[in-house]
Design a protein around this motif. Structure first.
Motif, mmCIF file in Angstrom:
data_model
loop_
_atom_site.group_PDB
_atom_site.id
_atom_site.type_symbol
_atom_site.label_atom_id
_atom_site.label_comp_id
_atom_site.label_asym_id
_atom_site.label_seq_id
_atom_site.Cartn_x
_atom_site.Cartn_y
_atom_site.Cartn_z
ATOM 1 N N GLY A 35 -174.031 81.267 42.409
ATOM 2 C CA GLY A 35 -173.266 80.464 41.467
ATOM 3 C C GLY A 35 -172.866 81.210 40.207
ATOM 4 O O GLY A 35 -172.694 80.611 39.145
ATOM 5 N N VAL A 36 -172.702 82.525 40.319
ATOM 6 C CA VAL A 36 -172.319 83.352 39.170
ATOM 7 C C VAL A 36 -170.808 83.530 39.148
ATOM 8 O O VAL A 36 -170.183 83.771 40.181
ATOM 9 C CB VAL A 36 -173.000 84.733 39.231
ATOM 10 C CG1 VAL A 36 -172.545 85.604 38.056
ATOM 11 C CG2 VAL A 36 -174.515 84.575 39.222
ATOM 12 N N GLY A 37 -170.218 83.415 37.965
ATOM 13 C CA GLY A 37 -168.784 83.610 37.837
ATOM 14 C C GLY A 37 -168.391 83.818 36.393
ATOM 15 O O GLY A 37 -169.242 83.891 35.500
ATOM 16 N N PHE A 38 -167.094 83.932 36.136
ATOM 17 C CA PHE A 38 -166.607 84.023 34.753
ATOM 18 C C PHE A 38 -165.697 82.828 34.486
ATOM 19 O O PHE A 38 -164.987 82.349 35.369
ATOM 20 C CB PHE A 38 -165.893 85.355 34.485
ATOM 21 C CG PHE A 38 -164.816 85.741 35.471
ATOM 22 C CD1 PHE A 38 -163.528 85.230 35.368
ATOM 23 C CD2 PHE A 38 -165.085 86.649 36.488
ATOM 24 C CE1 PHE A 38 -162.529 85.604 36.257
ATOM 25 C CE2 PHE A 38 -164.096 87.031 37.393
ATOM 26 C CZ PHE A 38 -162.813 86.506 37.284
ATOM 27 N N HIS A 39 -165.741 82.338 33.261
ATOM 28 C CA HIS A 39 -165.005 81.129 32.907
ATOM 29 C C HIS A 39 -164.968 80.960 31.393
ATOM 30 O O HIS A 39 -165.688 81.641 30.652
ATOM 31 C CB HIS A 39 -165.671 79.906 33.538
ATOM 32 C CG HIS A 39 -167.140 79.792 33.228
ATOM 33 N ND1 HIS A 39 -167.623 79.370 32.010
ATOM 34 C CD2 HIS A 39 -168.236 80.081 33.989
ATOM 35 C CE1 HIS A 39 -168.937 79.378 32.025
ATOM 36 N NE2 HIS A 39 -169.349 79.816 33.210
ATOM 37 N N GLU A 40 -164.163 80.019 30.942
ATOM 38 C CA GLU A 40 -164.123 79.692 29.514
ATOM 39 C C GLU A 40 -165.393 78.933 29.125
ATOM 40 O O GLU A 40 -165.840 78.041 29.851
ATOM 41 C CB GLU A 40 -162.911 78.829 29.201
ATOM 42 C CG GLU A 40 -162.854 78.365 27.750
ATOM 43 C CD GLU A 40 -161.911 77.194 27.534
ATOM 44 O OE1 GLU A 40 -161.928 76.630 26.421
ATOM 45 O OE2 GLU A 40 -161.182 76.819 28.473
ATOM 46 N N TYR A 41 -165.969 79.291 27.992
ATOM 47 C CA TYR A 41 -167.114 78.549 27.456
ATOM 48 C C TYR A 41 -167.401 79.088 26.061
ATOM 49 O O TYR A 41 -166.843 80.108 25.640
ATOM 50 C CB TYR A 41 -168.351 78.691 28.351
ATOM 51 C CG TYR A 41 -169.256 77.467 28.317
ATOM 52 C CD1 TYR A 41 -168.925 76.320 29.044
ATOM 53 C CD2 TYR A 41 -170.415 77.447 27.557
ATOM 54 C CE1 TYR A 41 -169.729 75.188 29.015
ATOM 55 C CE2 TYR A 41 -171.236 76.315 27.525
ATOM 56 C CZ TYR A 41 -170.884 75.194 28.251
ATOM 57 O OH TYR A 41 -171.681 74.070 28.218
ATOM 58 N N ALA A 42 -168.267 78.408 25.342
ATOM 59 C CA ALA A 42 -168.575 78.799 23.964
ATOM 60 C C ALA A 42 -169.122 80.218 23.883
ATOM 61 O O ALA A 42 -169.960 80.627 24.685
ATOM 62 C CB ALA A 42 -169.579 77.824 23.368
ATOM 63 N N LEU A 43 -168.635 80.982 22.882
ATOM 64 C CA LEU A 43 -169.114 82.336 22.615
ATOM 65 C C LEU A 43 -169.818 82.357 21.258
ATOM 66 O O LEU A 43 -169.172 82.450 20.218
ATOM 67 C CB LEU A 43 -167.950 83.341 22.605
ATOM 68 C CG LEU A 43 -167.597 84.024 23.934
ATOM 69 C CD1 LEU A 43 -167.122 82.996 24.948
ATOM 70 C CD2 LEU A 43 -166.519 85.087 23.713
ATOM 71 N N PRO A 44 -171.146 82.284 21.237
ATOM 72 C CA PRO A 44 -171.864 82.294 19.972
ATOM 73 C C PRO A 44 -172.039 83.685 19.375
ATOM 74 O O PRO A 44 -172.468 83.824 18.230
ATOM 75 C CB PRO A 44 -173.221 81.692 20.349
ATOM 76 C CG PRO A 44 -173.407 82.080 21.771
ATOM 77 C CD PRO A 44 -172.031 82.012 22.384
ATOM 78 N N GLY A 45 -171.721 84.722 20.153
ATOM 79 C CA GLY A 45 -171.824 86.079 19.613
ATOM 80 C C GLY A 45 -173.011 86.862 20.131
ATOM 81 O O GLY A 45 -173.407 87.863 19.521
#
Length: 306
Positions: free
Chosen positions: A196-206
């Motif tokens: 279930g690993v992938g890349f997607h939009e989500y919050a970037l806290p740094g």
């Protein structure tokens, strides 16, 4: 007439050889001969193009000082650059106590990030995506040319993003996480179907904060969603061809200062040389090329089918 042309050329080669063996005499080379030599060298061995970036320095600015500055939030370009440099989204940028800012805002985002613009070792790979764990940056290449790069926040210490070679498979504009139904993943592209690993939009806290996925800014997630290829399936159980290769590499120094903090002291601290990219790809190159060829054959076969 032929001998007149041959003799000067012979003399030029002899003179060039004699002077090249003794560096101390190079200042005494006659101007006419020196000019001829330079002409020959330029034709035989033209200068190699380098991946040169402008020299940009970085400094820390307190948020209250930065907010009071006239140009702090003026223009989307400033925000794009600051988000990339600090590995955050705009919402989290405004929460930082101090912000790492560049000396020059006039360049493209890629000039502030560590991946090189060209990598000769990738010229035979149609598409490939890299995720650098230590720098928290991704990069997409087409035949060795950088087409997009930007910040990412990857897996936290307890749920690290797996490293190695993967291939994109299925995608969805909007889906729910299999880990938590409350996590809505937009512009999601899966790279490991079982994990279930992938890349997607989500919050970037740094900093690495995800549950092993690679988080992206919205614009970057949308681009990769459209640019990368899905796998090709025969049915629900059989795969005919793989998608776009995705290579995750490096180690993040959990418990230590964030690596990009070094930029204030050394603006080149995080640079990733083209030779390093080549070394990461080398063990996987044969697999990548073979699966790329397989995909071309399947696509050609499907297009030929009435």
């Amino acid at each position: 007439m032929k001998s007149k042309l041959f003799i000067p050329l012979t003399l030029t080669i002899l003179i060039t050889t004699a002077y090249s063996c003794n560096n101390s005499d190079q200042n005494n080379i006659p101007a006419a001969v020196d000019s001829t030599v330079k002409g020959i060298v330029e034709k035989v061995a033209p200068p190699k193009k380098e991946n040169l970036k402008p020299v940009i320095t970085y400094s820390w600015v307190k948020k209250k000082d930065w907010l009071s500055a006239k140009d702090s939030f003026e223009g989307a370009n400033h925000l794009d650059l600051l988000n990339a440099i600090n590995r955050v989204d705009t919402r989290h940028l405004k929460r930082l106590d101090s912000i790492l800012v560049p000396s020059d805002y006039s360049q493209e985002v890629k000039m502030y990030l560590p991946f090189p613009e060209e990598v000769d070792a990738l010229k035979d790979i149609h598409k490939i995506i890299f995720f650098s764990y230590p720098t928290q940056v991704f990069a997409a290449y087409e035949n060795g040319k950088l087409v997009l790069t930007g910040p990412t926040n990857m897996g936290r210490k307890s749920k690290k993003t797996p490293r190695g070679l993967f291939f994109t498979n299925w995608k969805a504009k909007k889906t729910r996480s299999t880990v938590d139904d409350e996590w809505i993943l937009k512009w999601n592209f899966n790279v490991h179907n079982k994990w279930g690993v992938g890349f997607h939009e989500y919050a970037l806290p740094g900093y690495p904060a995800s549950h092993s996925c690679m988080r992206l800014l919205e614009a970057d997630a949308k681009f990769l969603y459209s640019w990368a290829d899905q796998w090709i399936l025969k049915n629900d159980y059989e795969r005919l061809a793989y998608g776009t290769p995705v290579l995750v590499f490096g180690t993040y120094p959990f418990g230590e200062p964030r690596p990009w903090f070094q930029l204030s002291e050394n603006p080149k601290a995080l640079d990733i040389p083209a030779d390093s990219i080549a070394s990461y790809v080398k063990p996987h190159l044969q697999t990548i090329i073979e699966r790329q060829q397989q995909r071309q054959q399947v696509a050609a076969s499907q297009s030929a089918t009435p």
